[in-house]
Design an enzyme around this catalytic site. Structure first.
Site, PDB file in Angstrom:
ATOM      1  N   TYR A   1      -1.420   5.451  13.777  1.00  0.00           N
ATOM      2  CA  TYR A   1      -2.872   5.545  13.642  1.00  0.00           C
ATOM      3  C   TYR A   1      -3.560   4.834  14.812  1.00  0.00           C
ATOM      4  O   TYR A   1      -2.916   4.386  15.754  1.00  0.00           O
ATOM      5  CB  TYR A   1      -3.296   4.974  12.283  1.00  0.00           C
ATOM      6  CG  TYR A   1      -2.716   5.739  11.103  1.00  0.00           C
ATOM      7  CD1 TYR A   1      -2.834   7.126  11.026  1.00  0.00           C
ATOM      8  CD2 TYR A   1      -2.054   5.082  10.076  1.00  0.00           C
ATOM      9  CE1 TYR A   1      -2.313   7.831   9.949  1.00  0.00           C
ATOM     10  CE2 TYR A   1      -1.535   5.781   8.993  1.00  0.00           C
ATOM     11  CZ  TYR A   1      -1.658   7.153   8.937  1.00  0.00           C
ATOM     12  OH  TYR A   1      -1.140   7.856   7.870  1.00  0.00           O
TER      13      TYR A   1
ATOM     14  N   PRO B   1       0.838  -1.203   0.000  1.00  0.00           N
ATOM     15  CA  PRO B   1       0.000   0.000   0.000  1.00  0.00           C
ATOM     16  C   PRO B   1       0.877   1.258   0.000  1.00  0.00           C
ATOM     17  O   PRO B   1       1.839   1.337   0.768  1.00  0.00           O
ATOM     18  CB  PRO B   1      -0.771  -0.111   1.317  1.00  0.00           C
ATOM     19  CG  PRO B   1      -0.772  -1.573   1.638  1.00  0.00           C
ATOM     20  CD  PRO B   1       0.534  -2.099   1.128  1.00  0.00           C
TER      21      PRO B   1
END
Ligand code: ADP
Ligand code: SF4
Length: 683
Positions: free
Chosen positions: A174, A29
């Site tokens: 995150y 990603p």
């Protein structure tokens, strides 16, 4: 043939849970600056990677819910069924070339500000986000239950969209990293305290995802193998997490704590640098492992496999610089690989909220917009082209025009090709940038219709006498010697010429000594690198910048902190928010950019890293004084078919801009120019 056999292990398939890759080339990603905002641009770009042989092609971070919105950065989203069509288009396009499609489900936690959705951000506790003066909402048990539901629903949608590999993402600061963090996570419930509790949510999401989609899709986890720093998740704790949860995902996509290193530029981080931190994961889990390392050499890739570090060769930047890298390895065309130079211009543009671009690959991001293919160009209409200047712009133009079948003469006044790239690559840490020159030189050397003439300065009469049908002027730019830049719209009045240097002087080996002030009003890499070079040559260097940090723009290339550290460690004095106002009698006068208050410092020389001026005298001589005139006006000579400027001669800018400019001009020569397509919301 020998090479094909040698690299055969890279083309073995790998079973990842219920799915099997066609080979070991895995595009992890990576952000694109496209995301939900530019879906057609994105689909065409990802499809190109699959066409180029990447066995797995993943999305960027894909938000599962409006409480995780990274506006203005265009992330991917799976908030509801309305998001399905765009993501399905990507998965289908990737499948059409035989590759697997992966999707990285993401919740940003306290990090995001939700500027578009205006939902409260959510965190393990209430905390300030990355930039804005906004705190997140502390999640209670019900919020955690909701988060699990959103994640599960997003996983189900991802499966419906056709994805094969679905990520749980507990890293990079995150939401899930907040839960894992010892100092961030202050909860007293079953999600806080012991490591077992802190990794509970990660475990739950892995279980939830597997039960939702694990029958048909692989579950991947992206995890920092050496934790997140001693205060958050120590190296030992990270190992404990891997040991405890190792069996749950089908694939471990491993990263490291320091993003500046994971994503490090070639100035600071070499190829394959993460190995020592991540190698244990495969042994401990027995599961397939993928890891990045800015791998461009198939031999280095083979080494990773042989040493048992990874099963899959992870790549973001190498797949951007050359979407066809796997095909080229398979076909034994290693000299055709356009190797990433590690400049991080790709990342910088995502960080600027714009679509991905690349120094080495000018077609990146143009696959849909301009219909460009990284390996194919349209045939030309015949004729000859003279290109003056063999810097990045001229070299790229020669390469493309050669491929299009034109008869190309590329000339340069210098004894070496490469222009600014050749000169700048001698600065500390920039050696890999030479790949911009060497890839193109390697290509044109094999083209019988392209001739390179070095040591050949061209005047207007030479150009006219040459008699080419088309002329491209790629003569570059030079640094100003008068201080004009951002701060000074007019020349600095007091500048003792004997002690004034520019980056061109330094790059050409004319170095100032003694007390040197490097005045940086451009604020990217050159000012700091010149300061470092002069310090290493024994000068006492004071680096003065109009910004609040050294090389401020390099925050976008993930280099700023290391840049400033390098200056300080080298003994360079760093003065921020200051401008050079005057230089005379061994004294430089500096002014605070806020108050205008001046101070004086000793200086035997100043280096002005301010603005550049296009080297356009030749162009002007050919086209006359009428700016709008693009047809050559030779004295009594028949007009040339076309004359145009490219690269820094047109617009002094990034090396990436020069390559792009050369590419566009060469692709469009002799063809009707079409405006790029636009993606826009229509009502
Ligand atoms: P760009 O980034 O646009 O490619 P560079 O500054 O890197 O520009 O390269 C410009 C090149 O043009 C340099 O190598 C320089 O030697 C060459 N050049 C400049 N003027 C002339 C000229 N009159 N004749 C031939 N070459 C020239
Ligand atoms: Fe590599 Fe630079 Fe291209 Fe990014 S922009 S892929 S770092 S060459």
């Amino acid at each position: 043939m020998a090479d094909q056999f040698r690299y055969a292990p890279l083309f073995e398939s790998v079973k990842i849970g219920p799915v099997t890759t066609p080979n070991r080339f895995y595009q992890v990603p990576h952000c694109t600056g496209m995301g939900h905002a530019l879906p057609q641009t994105l689909v065409a770009m990802r499809a190109m990677k699959a066409e180029g042989g990447w066995g797995v092609v993943c999305t960027e971070y894909c938000s599962i819910h409006p409480s995780s919105d990274d506006h203005p950065y265009p992330f991917a989203s799976l908030w509801d069924d309305g998001d399905l069509a765009n993501l399905a288009a990507m998965a289908n396009a990737v499948h059409a070339h035989g590759a697997l499609a992966g999707i990285e489900l993401w919740h940003g936690g306290s990090y995001v500000a939700n500027l578009a959705s205006r939902s409260p951000s959510m965190g393990v506790r209430s905390a300030l986000g990355r930039t804005d003066p906004i705190q997140s909402q502390r999640m209670d048990r019900r919020d955690i239950r909701e988060l699990r539901r959103w994640h599960r629903e997003a996983a189900l949608r991802a499966r419906r969209a056709g994805f094969d590999i679905i990520y749980v993402y507990p890293s990079h600061g995150y939401l899930l990293s907040e839960f894992l963090s010892r100092s961030f996570n202050d909860r007293t419930d079953e999600y806080g305290g012991s490591l077992e509790n802190r990794m509970r949510l990660m475990r739950e999401l892995l279980d939830d995802t597997r039960s939702a989609i694990g029958d048909r899709c692989a579950v991947a986890v992206r995890f920092s193998a050496n934790g997140h720093g001693a205060d958050h998740l120590s190296e030992d704790e990270a190992r404990d997490v891997v040991a405890a949860l190792g069996h749950l995902p089908d694939l471990w996509d491993v990263v490291v704590a320091d993003y500046d290193e994971e994503m490090g530029s070639s100035r600071f981080v070499r190829e394959g640098a993460l190995e020592d931190r991540v190698a244990y994961v495969r042994k401990l889990t027995g599961k397939p492992v993928v890891c990045v390392g800015r791998f461009t050499s198939p031999d280095v890739m083979l080494g990773q496999l042989k040493r048992g570090v990874v099963d899959l060769i992870g790549a973001a930047r190498p797949s951007i610089a050359d979407p066809f890298l796997p095909v080229k390895v398979r076909e034994g065309r290693l000299e055709d690989i356009r190797e990433c130079i590690g400049c991080n211009i790709c990342y910088a543009h995502n960080f600027r909220g714009s679509a991905l671009r690349c120094t080495q690959n000018p077609t990146m991001g143009e696959e849909w917009r301009s219909g460009w293919h990284p390996e194919r160009v349209p045939p030309g209409t015949g004729g000859s082209v003279l290109i003056v200047g063999a810097g990045p712009a001229g070299l790229e133009a020669a390469h493309v025009l050669g491929k299009r079948g034109y008869s190309v003469a590329l000339t340069d006044a210098s004894r070496e090709a490469g222009g600014r790239v050749t000169r700048e690559s001698r600065l500390p840490g920039l050696a890999e940038w030479l790949r911009v020159r060497d890839y193109r030189l390697g290509q044109i050397k094999r083209m019988p219709n392209v001739a390179l003439y070095l040591d050949s300065r061209m005047e207007a009469s030479d150009v006219r006498n040459f008699g080419a049908d088309h002329v491209l002027i790629a003569t570059g730019a030079h640094w100003r010697r008068d201080g004009v830049g951002r701060r000074h719209a007019r020349p600095i009045l007091t500048l003792d010429p004997a002690g004034v240097y520019t980056p061109d002087d330094v790059l050409d080996g004319r170095l100032p000594h003694g007390e040197v002030v490097v005045f940086d009003d451009e604020n990217y890499y050159l000012g700091p690198l010149i300061a470092l070079k002069l310090a290493s040559e024994g000068a006492h260097v004071r680096y003065v910048t109009t910004e609040g940090r050294a090389g401020a723009w390099s925050q976008f290339t993930q280099e700023q902190e290391r840049t400033q550290r390098a200056l300080l460690e080298r003994g360079v004095e760093v003065e921020v928010n200051m401008a050079l106002e005057a230089f005379a009698r061994s004294t430089a006068t500096l002014a605070c950019v806020f108050t205008g208050r001046t101070s004086e410092v000793p200086a035997s020389a100043v280096v002005l890293v301010t603005a550049r001026e296009a080297e356009e005298a030749l162009y002007r001589a050919l086209v006359g004084q009428r700016d709008e005139e693009e047809t050559a006006v030779g004295a009594g000579q028949p007009p040339l078919a076309s004359v145009q400027r490219i690269g820094d001669c047109l617009q002094p800018a990034l090396i990436a801009t020069a390559v792009y400019s050369g590419h566009r001009a060469a692709r469009e020569l002799g063809r009707p120019v079409q405006a790029p397509q636009r993606e826009r919301v229509l009502i």
